[in-house]
Motif scaffolding. Sequence first.
Motif, PDB file in Angstrom:
ATOM      1  N   UNK A  21       0.838  -1.208   0.000  1.00 54.59           N
ATOM      2  CA  UNK A  21       0.000   0.000   0.000  1.00 54.59           C
ATOM      3  C   UNK A  21       0.871   1.256   0.000  1.00 54.59           C
ATOM      4  N   UNK A  22       0.365   2.327  -0.614  1.00 53.67           N
ATOM      5  CA  UNK A  22       1.018   3.639  -0.575  1.00 53.67           C
ATOM      6  C   UNK A  22       0.310   4.507   0.465  1.00 53.67           C
ATOM      7  N   UNK A  23       1.059   5.401   1.105  1.00 55.15           N
ATOM      8  CA  UNK A  23       0.455   6.266   2.126  1.00 55.15           C
ATOM      9  C   UNK A  23      -0.452   7.332   1.534  1.00 55.15           C
ATOM     10  N   UNK A  24      -1.457   7.727   2.318  1.00 55.29           N
ATOM     11  CA  UNK A  24      -2.178   8.981   2.094  1.00 55.29           C
ATOM     12  C   UNK A  24      -1.805   9.876   3.271  1.00 55.29           C
ATOM     13  N   UNK A  25      -1.188  11.011   2.971  1.00 55.63           N
ATOM     14  CA  UNK A  25      -0.723  11.886   4.059  1.00 55.63           C
ATOM     15  C   UNK A  25      -1.881  12.391   4.916  1.00 55.63           C
ATOM     16  N   UNK A  26      -1.598  12.499   6.213  1.00 49.89           N
ATOM     17  CA  UNK A  26      -2.563  13.001   7.183  1.00 49.89           C
ATOM     18  C   UNK A  26      -1.943  14.187   7.914  1.00 49.89           C
ATOM     19  N   UNK A  27      -2.200  15.392   7.433  1.00 49.74           N
ATOM     20  CA  UNK A  27      -1.587  16.576   8.046  1.00 49.74           C
ATOM     21  C   UNK A  27      -2.188  16.890   9.418  1.00 49.74           C
ATOM     22  N   UNK A  28      -3.331  16.296   9.730  1.00 51.49           N
ATOM     23  CA  UNK A  28      -4.034  16.632  10.974  1.00 51.49           C
ATOM     24  C   UNK A  28      -3.426  15.886  12.160  1.00 51.49           C
ATOM     25  N   UNK A  29      -3.362  14.568  12.060  1.00 54.00           N
ATOM     26  CA  UNK A  29      -2.911  13.787  13.213  1.00 54.00           C
ATOM     27  C   UNK A  29      -1.864  12.736  12.834  1.00 54.00           C
ATOM     28  N   UNK A  30      -1.239  12.928  11.676  1.00 53.87           N
ATOM     29  CA  UNK A  30      -0.077  12.161  11.218  1.00 53.87           C
ATOM     30  C   UNK A  30      -0.355  10.744  10.700  1.00 53.87           C
ATOM     31  N   UNK A  33      -8.155   4.273   1.475  1.00 52.98           N
ATOM     32  CA  UNK A  33      -8.598   4.001   2.835  1.00 52.98           C
ATOM     33  C   UNK A  33      -8.307   5.218   3.710  1.00 52.98           C
ATOM     34  N   UNK A  34      -9.371   5.832   4.229  1.00 53.46           N
ATOM     35  CA  UNK A  34      -9.202   7.092   4.962  1.00 53.46           C
ATOM     36  C   UNK A  34      -9.858   7.014   6.339  1.00 53.46           C
ATOM     37  N   UNK A  35      -9.564   8.015   7.154  1.00 54.07           N
ATOM     38  CA  UNK A  35     -10.051   8.025   8.533  1.00 54.07           C
ATOM     39  C   UNK A  35     -11.544   8.356   8.586  1.00 54.07           C
ATOM     40  N   UNK A  36     -12.161   8.052   9.732  1.00 55.33           N
ATOM     41  CA  UNK A  36     -13.575   8.357   9.916  1.00 55.33           C
ATOM     42  C   UNK A  36     -13.813   9.729  10.540  1.00 55.33           C
ATOM     43  N   UNK A  37     -12.858  10.217  11.307  1.00 50.65           N
ATOM     44  CA  UNK A  37     -13.011  11.557  11.911  1.00 50.65           C
ATOM     45  C   UNK A  37     -13.074  12.572  10.765  1.00 50.65           C
ATOM     46  N   UNK A  38     -14.175  13.334  10.672  1.00 48.21           N
ATOM     47  CA  UNK A  38     -14.378  14.172   9.481  1.00 48.21           C
ATOM     48  C   UNK A  38     -13.220  15.102   9.130  1.00 48.21           C
ATOM     49  N   UNK A  39     -12.602  15.748  10.125  1.00 51.73           N
ATOM     50  CA  UNK A  39     -11.518  16.677   9.771  1.00 51.73           C
ATOM     51  C   UNK A  39     -10.333  15.928   9.152  1.00 51.73           C
ATOM     52  N   UNK A  40     -10.095  14.708   9.609  1.00 52.01           N
ATOM     53  CA  UNK A  40      -8.996  13.913   9.061  1.00 52.01           C
ATOM     54  C   UNK A  40      -9.377  13.343   7.693  1.00 52.01           C
ATOM     55  N   UNK A  41     -10.613  12.870   7.585  1.00 48.47           N
ATOM     56  CA  UNK A  41     -11.105  12.374   6.290  1.00 48.47           C
ATOM     57  C   UNK A  41     -10.965  13.451   5.225  1.00 48.47           C
ATOM     58  N   UNK A  42     -11.390  14.654   5.566  1.00 47.65           N
ATOM     59  CA  UNK A  42     -11.366  15.749   4.592  1.00 47.65           C
ATOM     60  C   UNK A  42      -9.938  16.112   4.178  1.00 47.65           C
ATOM     61  N   UNK A  43      -9.038  16.111   5.146  1.00 44.77           N
ATOM     62  CA  UNK A  43      -7.638  16.432   4.841  1.00 44.77           C
ATOM     63  C   UNK A  43      -7.031  15.351   3.944  1.00 44.77           C
TER      64      UNK A  43
END
Lengths: 253, 253
Positions: free
Chosen positions: A130-139, A150-160
């Motif tokens: 897998x390749x990373x998707x950067x998460x500027x919010x919580x790393x 594949x992304x996070x469920x917390x909306x601010x992280x999902x959006x980022x």
Amino acid sequence: MSDTRSVTAAALAIGDELLSGRTRDKNIGHLAELLTATGIELQEVRIVPDEQDRIVEALNALRSRYDYVFTSGGIGPTHDDITADAVAAAFSVECTHDAAALALLGAHYAERGLEFTEARRRMARMPVGARHIDNPVSRAPGFVIGNVHVMAGVPSVFQAMLDNVLPTLNTGVKILSDKVSCPYGEGDIGDPLSAIAKAHPDVNIGSYPRFSGDSFSTEIVIRGRDSVAIRAARRDVEAMLSEITSKLTKKDV
Amino acid sequence: MSDTRSVTAAALAIGDELLSGRTRDKNIGHLAELLTATGIELQEVRIVPDEQDRIVEALNALRSRYDYVFTSGGIGPTHDDITADAVAAAFSVECTHDAAALALLGAHYAERGLEFTEARRRMARMPVGARHIDNPVSRAPGFVIGNVHVMAGVPSVFQAMLDNVLPTLNTGVKILSDKVSCPYGEGDIGDPLSAIAKAHPDVNIGSYPRFSGDSFSTEIVIRGRDSVAIRAARRDVEAMLSEITSKLTKKDV
């Protein structure tokens, strides 16, 4: 890349809390809006619980059918976060601690003087390859494998994360849309609107009722790939509304 | 009827507008909350466009798998409202103008001095053999066929129809839940919480992160059918949080 065919997508939201009513999903609507603006057609959404079999089944159905799949939820550090394992199982690859993700998270927690617990290390787990998707919010990164994001469920992280993903996607011809606000309910406009829809097969005409607690009004949305066809349909819709207005005004006299 | 097995359900939201991002769904979260409160487990949600094949396929997958299916959307008077036809096709029965619904709607429009147009008559169409779901808001009924409950997409109408449906459903043992607010992020509690989850197999422990823009906190939700088991798990969660607090306090000294 931009071409003339349509590019399709599905969303898979993962989490018991969405099905129990504890949490109202905020990611699907956001994803839908951004994909449409980008020129990708979201064609199906599913919500499934945090159960590996259910995630695998839904993911395999969706990834074989659509150009892209976007998942939200289940990639945190706790025992109920099983999305990485489920995605690996769907692709029949191993799920392991990714070296680059471990390095990234290790440095992040060291900087903040926090222990790099087993739970936090869990967020570095992803399917091999897998390749990373950067998460500027919580790393802690999301990841891409095949056509699945594949992304996070917390909306601010999902959006980022989605902001990082969108520029990497192939897009089709953008769907254009125009809308006409209509002060009448669907019962008043249904018949003529149906005739207009038939007369303009190149556009898709949607009609969305709104109820004020007292009476219905309607928003008429015209969608398509060709702006000339949309304008032609719009003219007919406006002419129809004028005709209804003048009929109703005559009645009142 | 109330019994000891679990009663399961799926939701199928129908509408192009949900997939284009024009409309944010408001019905799924409401349904999820009320089903949980009633003792019915919502186990899957799908959103599909206003296309007959897609509706039929999803409906047949869901109705064979779950005790109940609840649909929203696509039962209005316009050309893009094709849910009644699609549901009839899924059950392989005819879709016709229901006599009782025609009488009800005819009287309703006559009272208001409105023409009973072909579009308005369209709202009386339903699969042969379907029973009405009363619509106190705008009259046009939803309907039930087999284990499928077909309701409107406009939230105020969906909610009113659901209120009429809920008392008619079989329910299982109600799922109880308790929650503990945790000031720490999942990285801090993940390891001990995982151990607690393993030690309490009779309950389901969910952990839901919230991001304040600066730091994470967590809500820990304990769900199950046995209040004694939930209380026991809660005590362990609270003990874990006290231990983390005292550790962090010591560090600060």
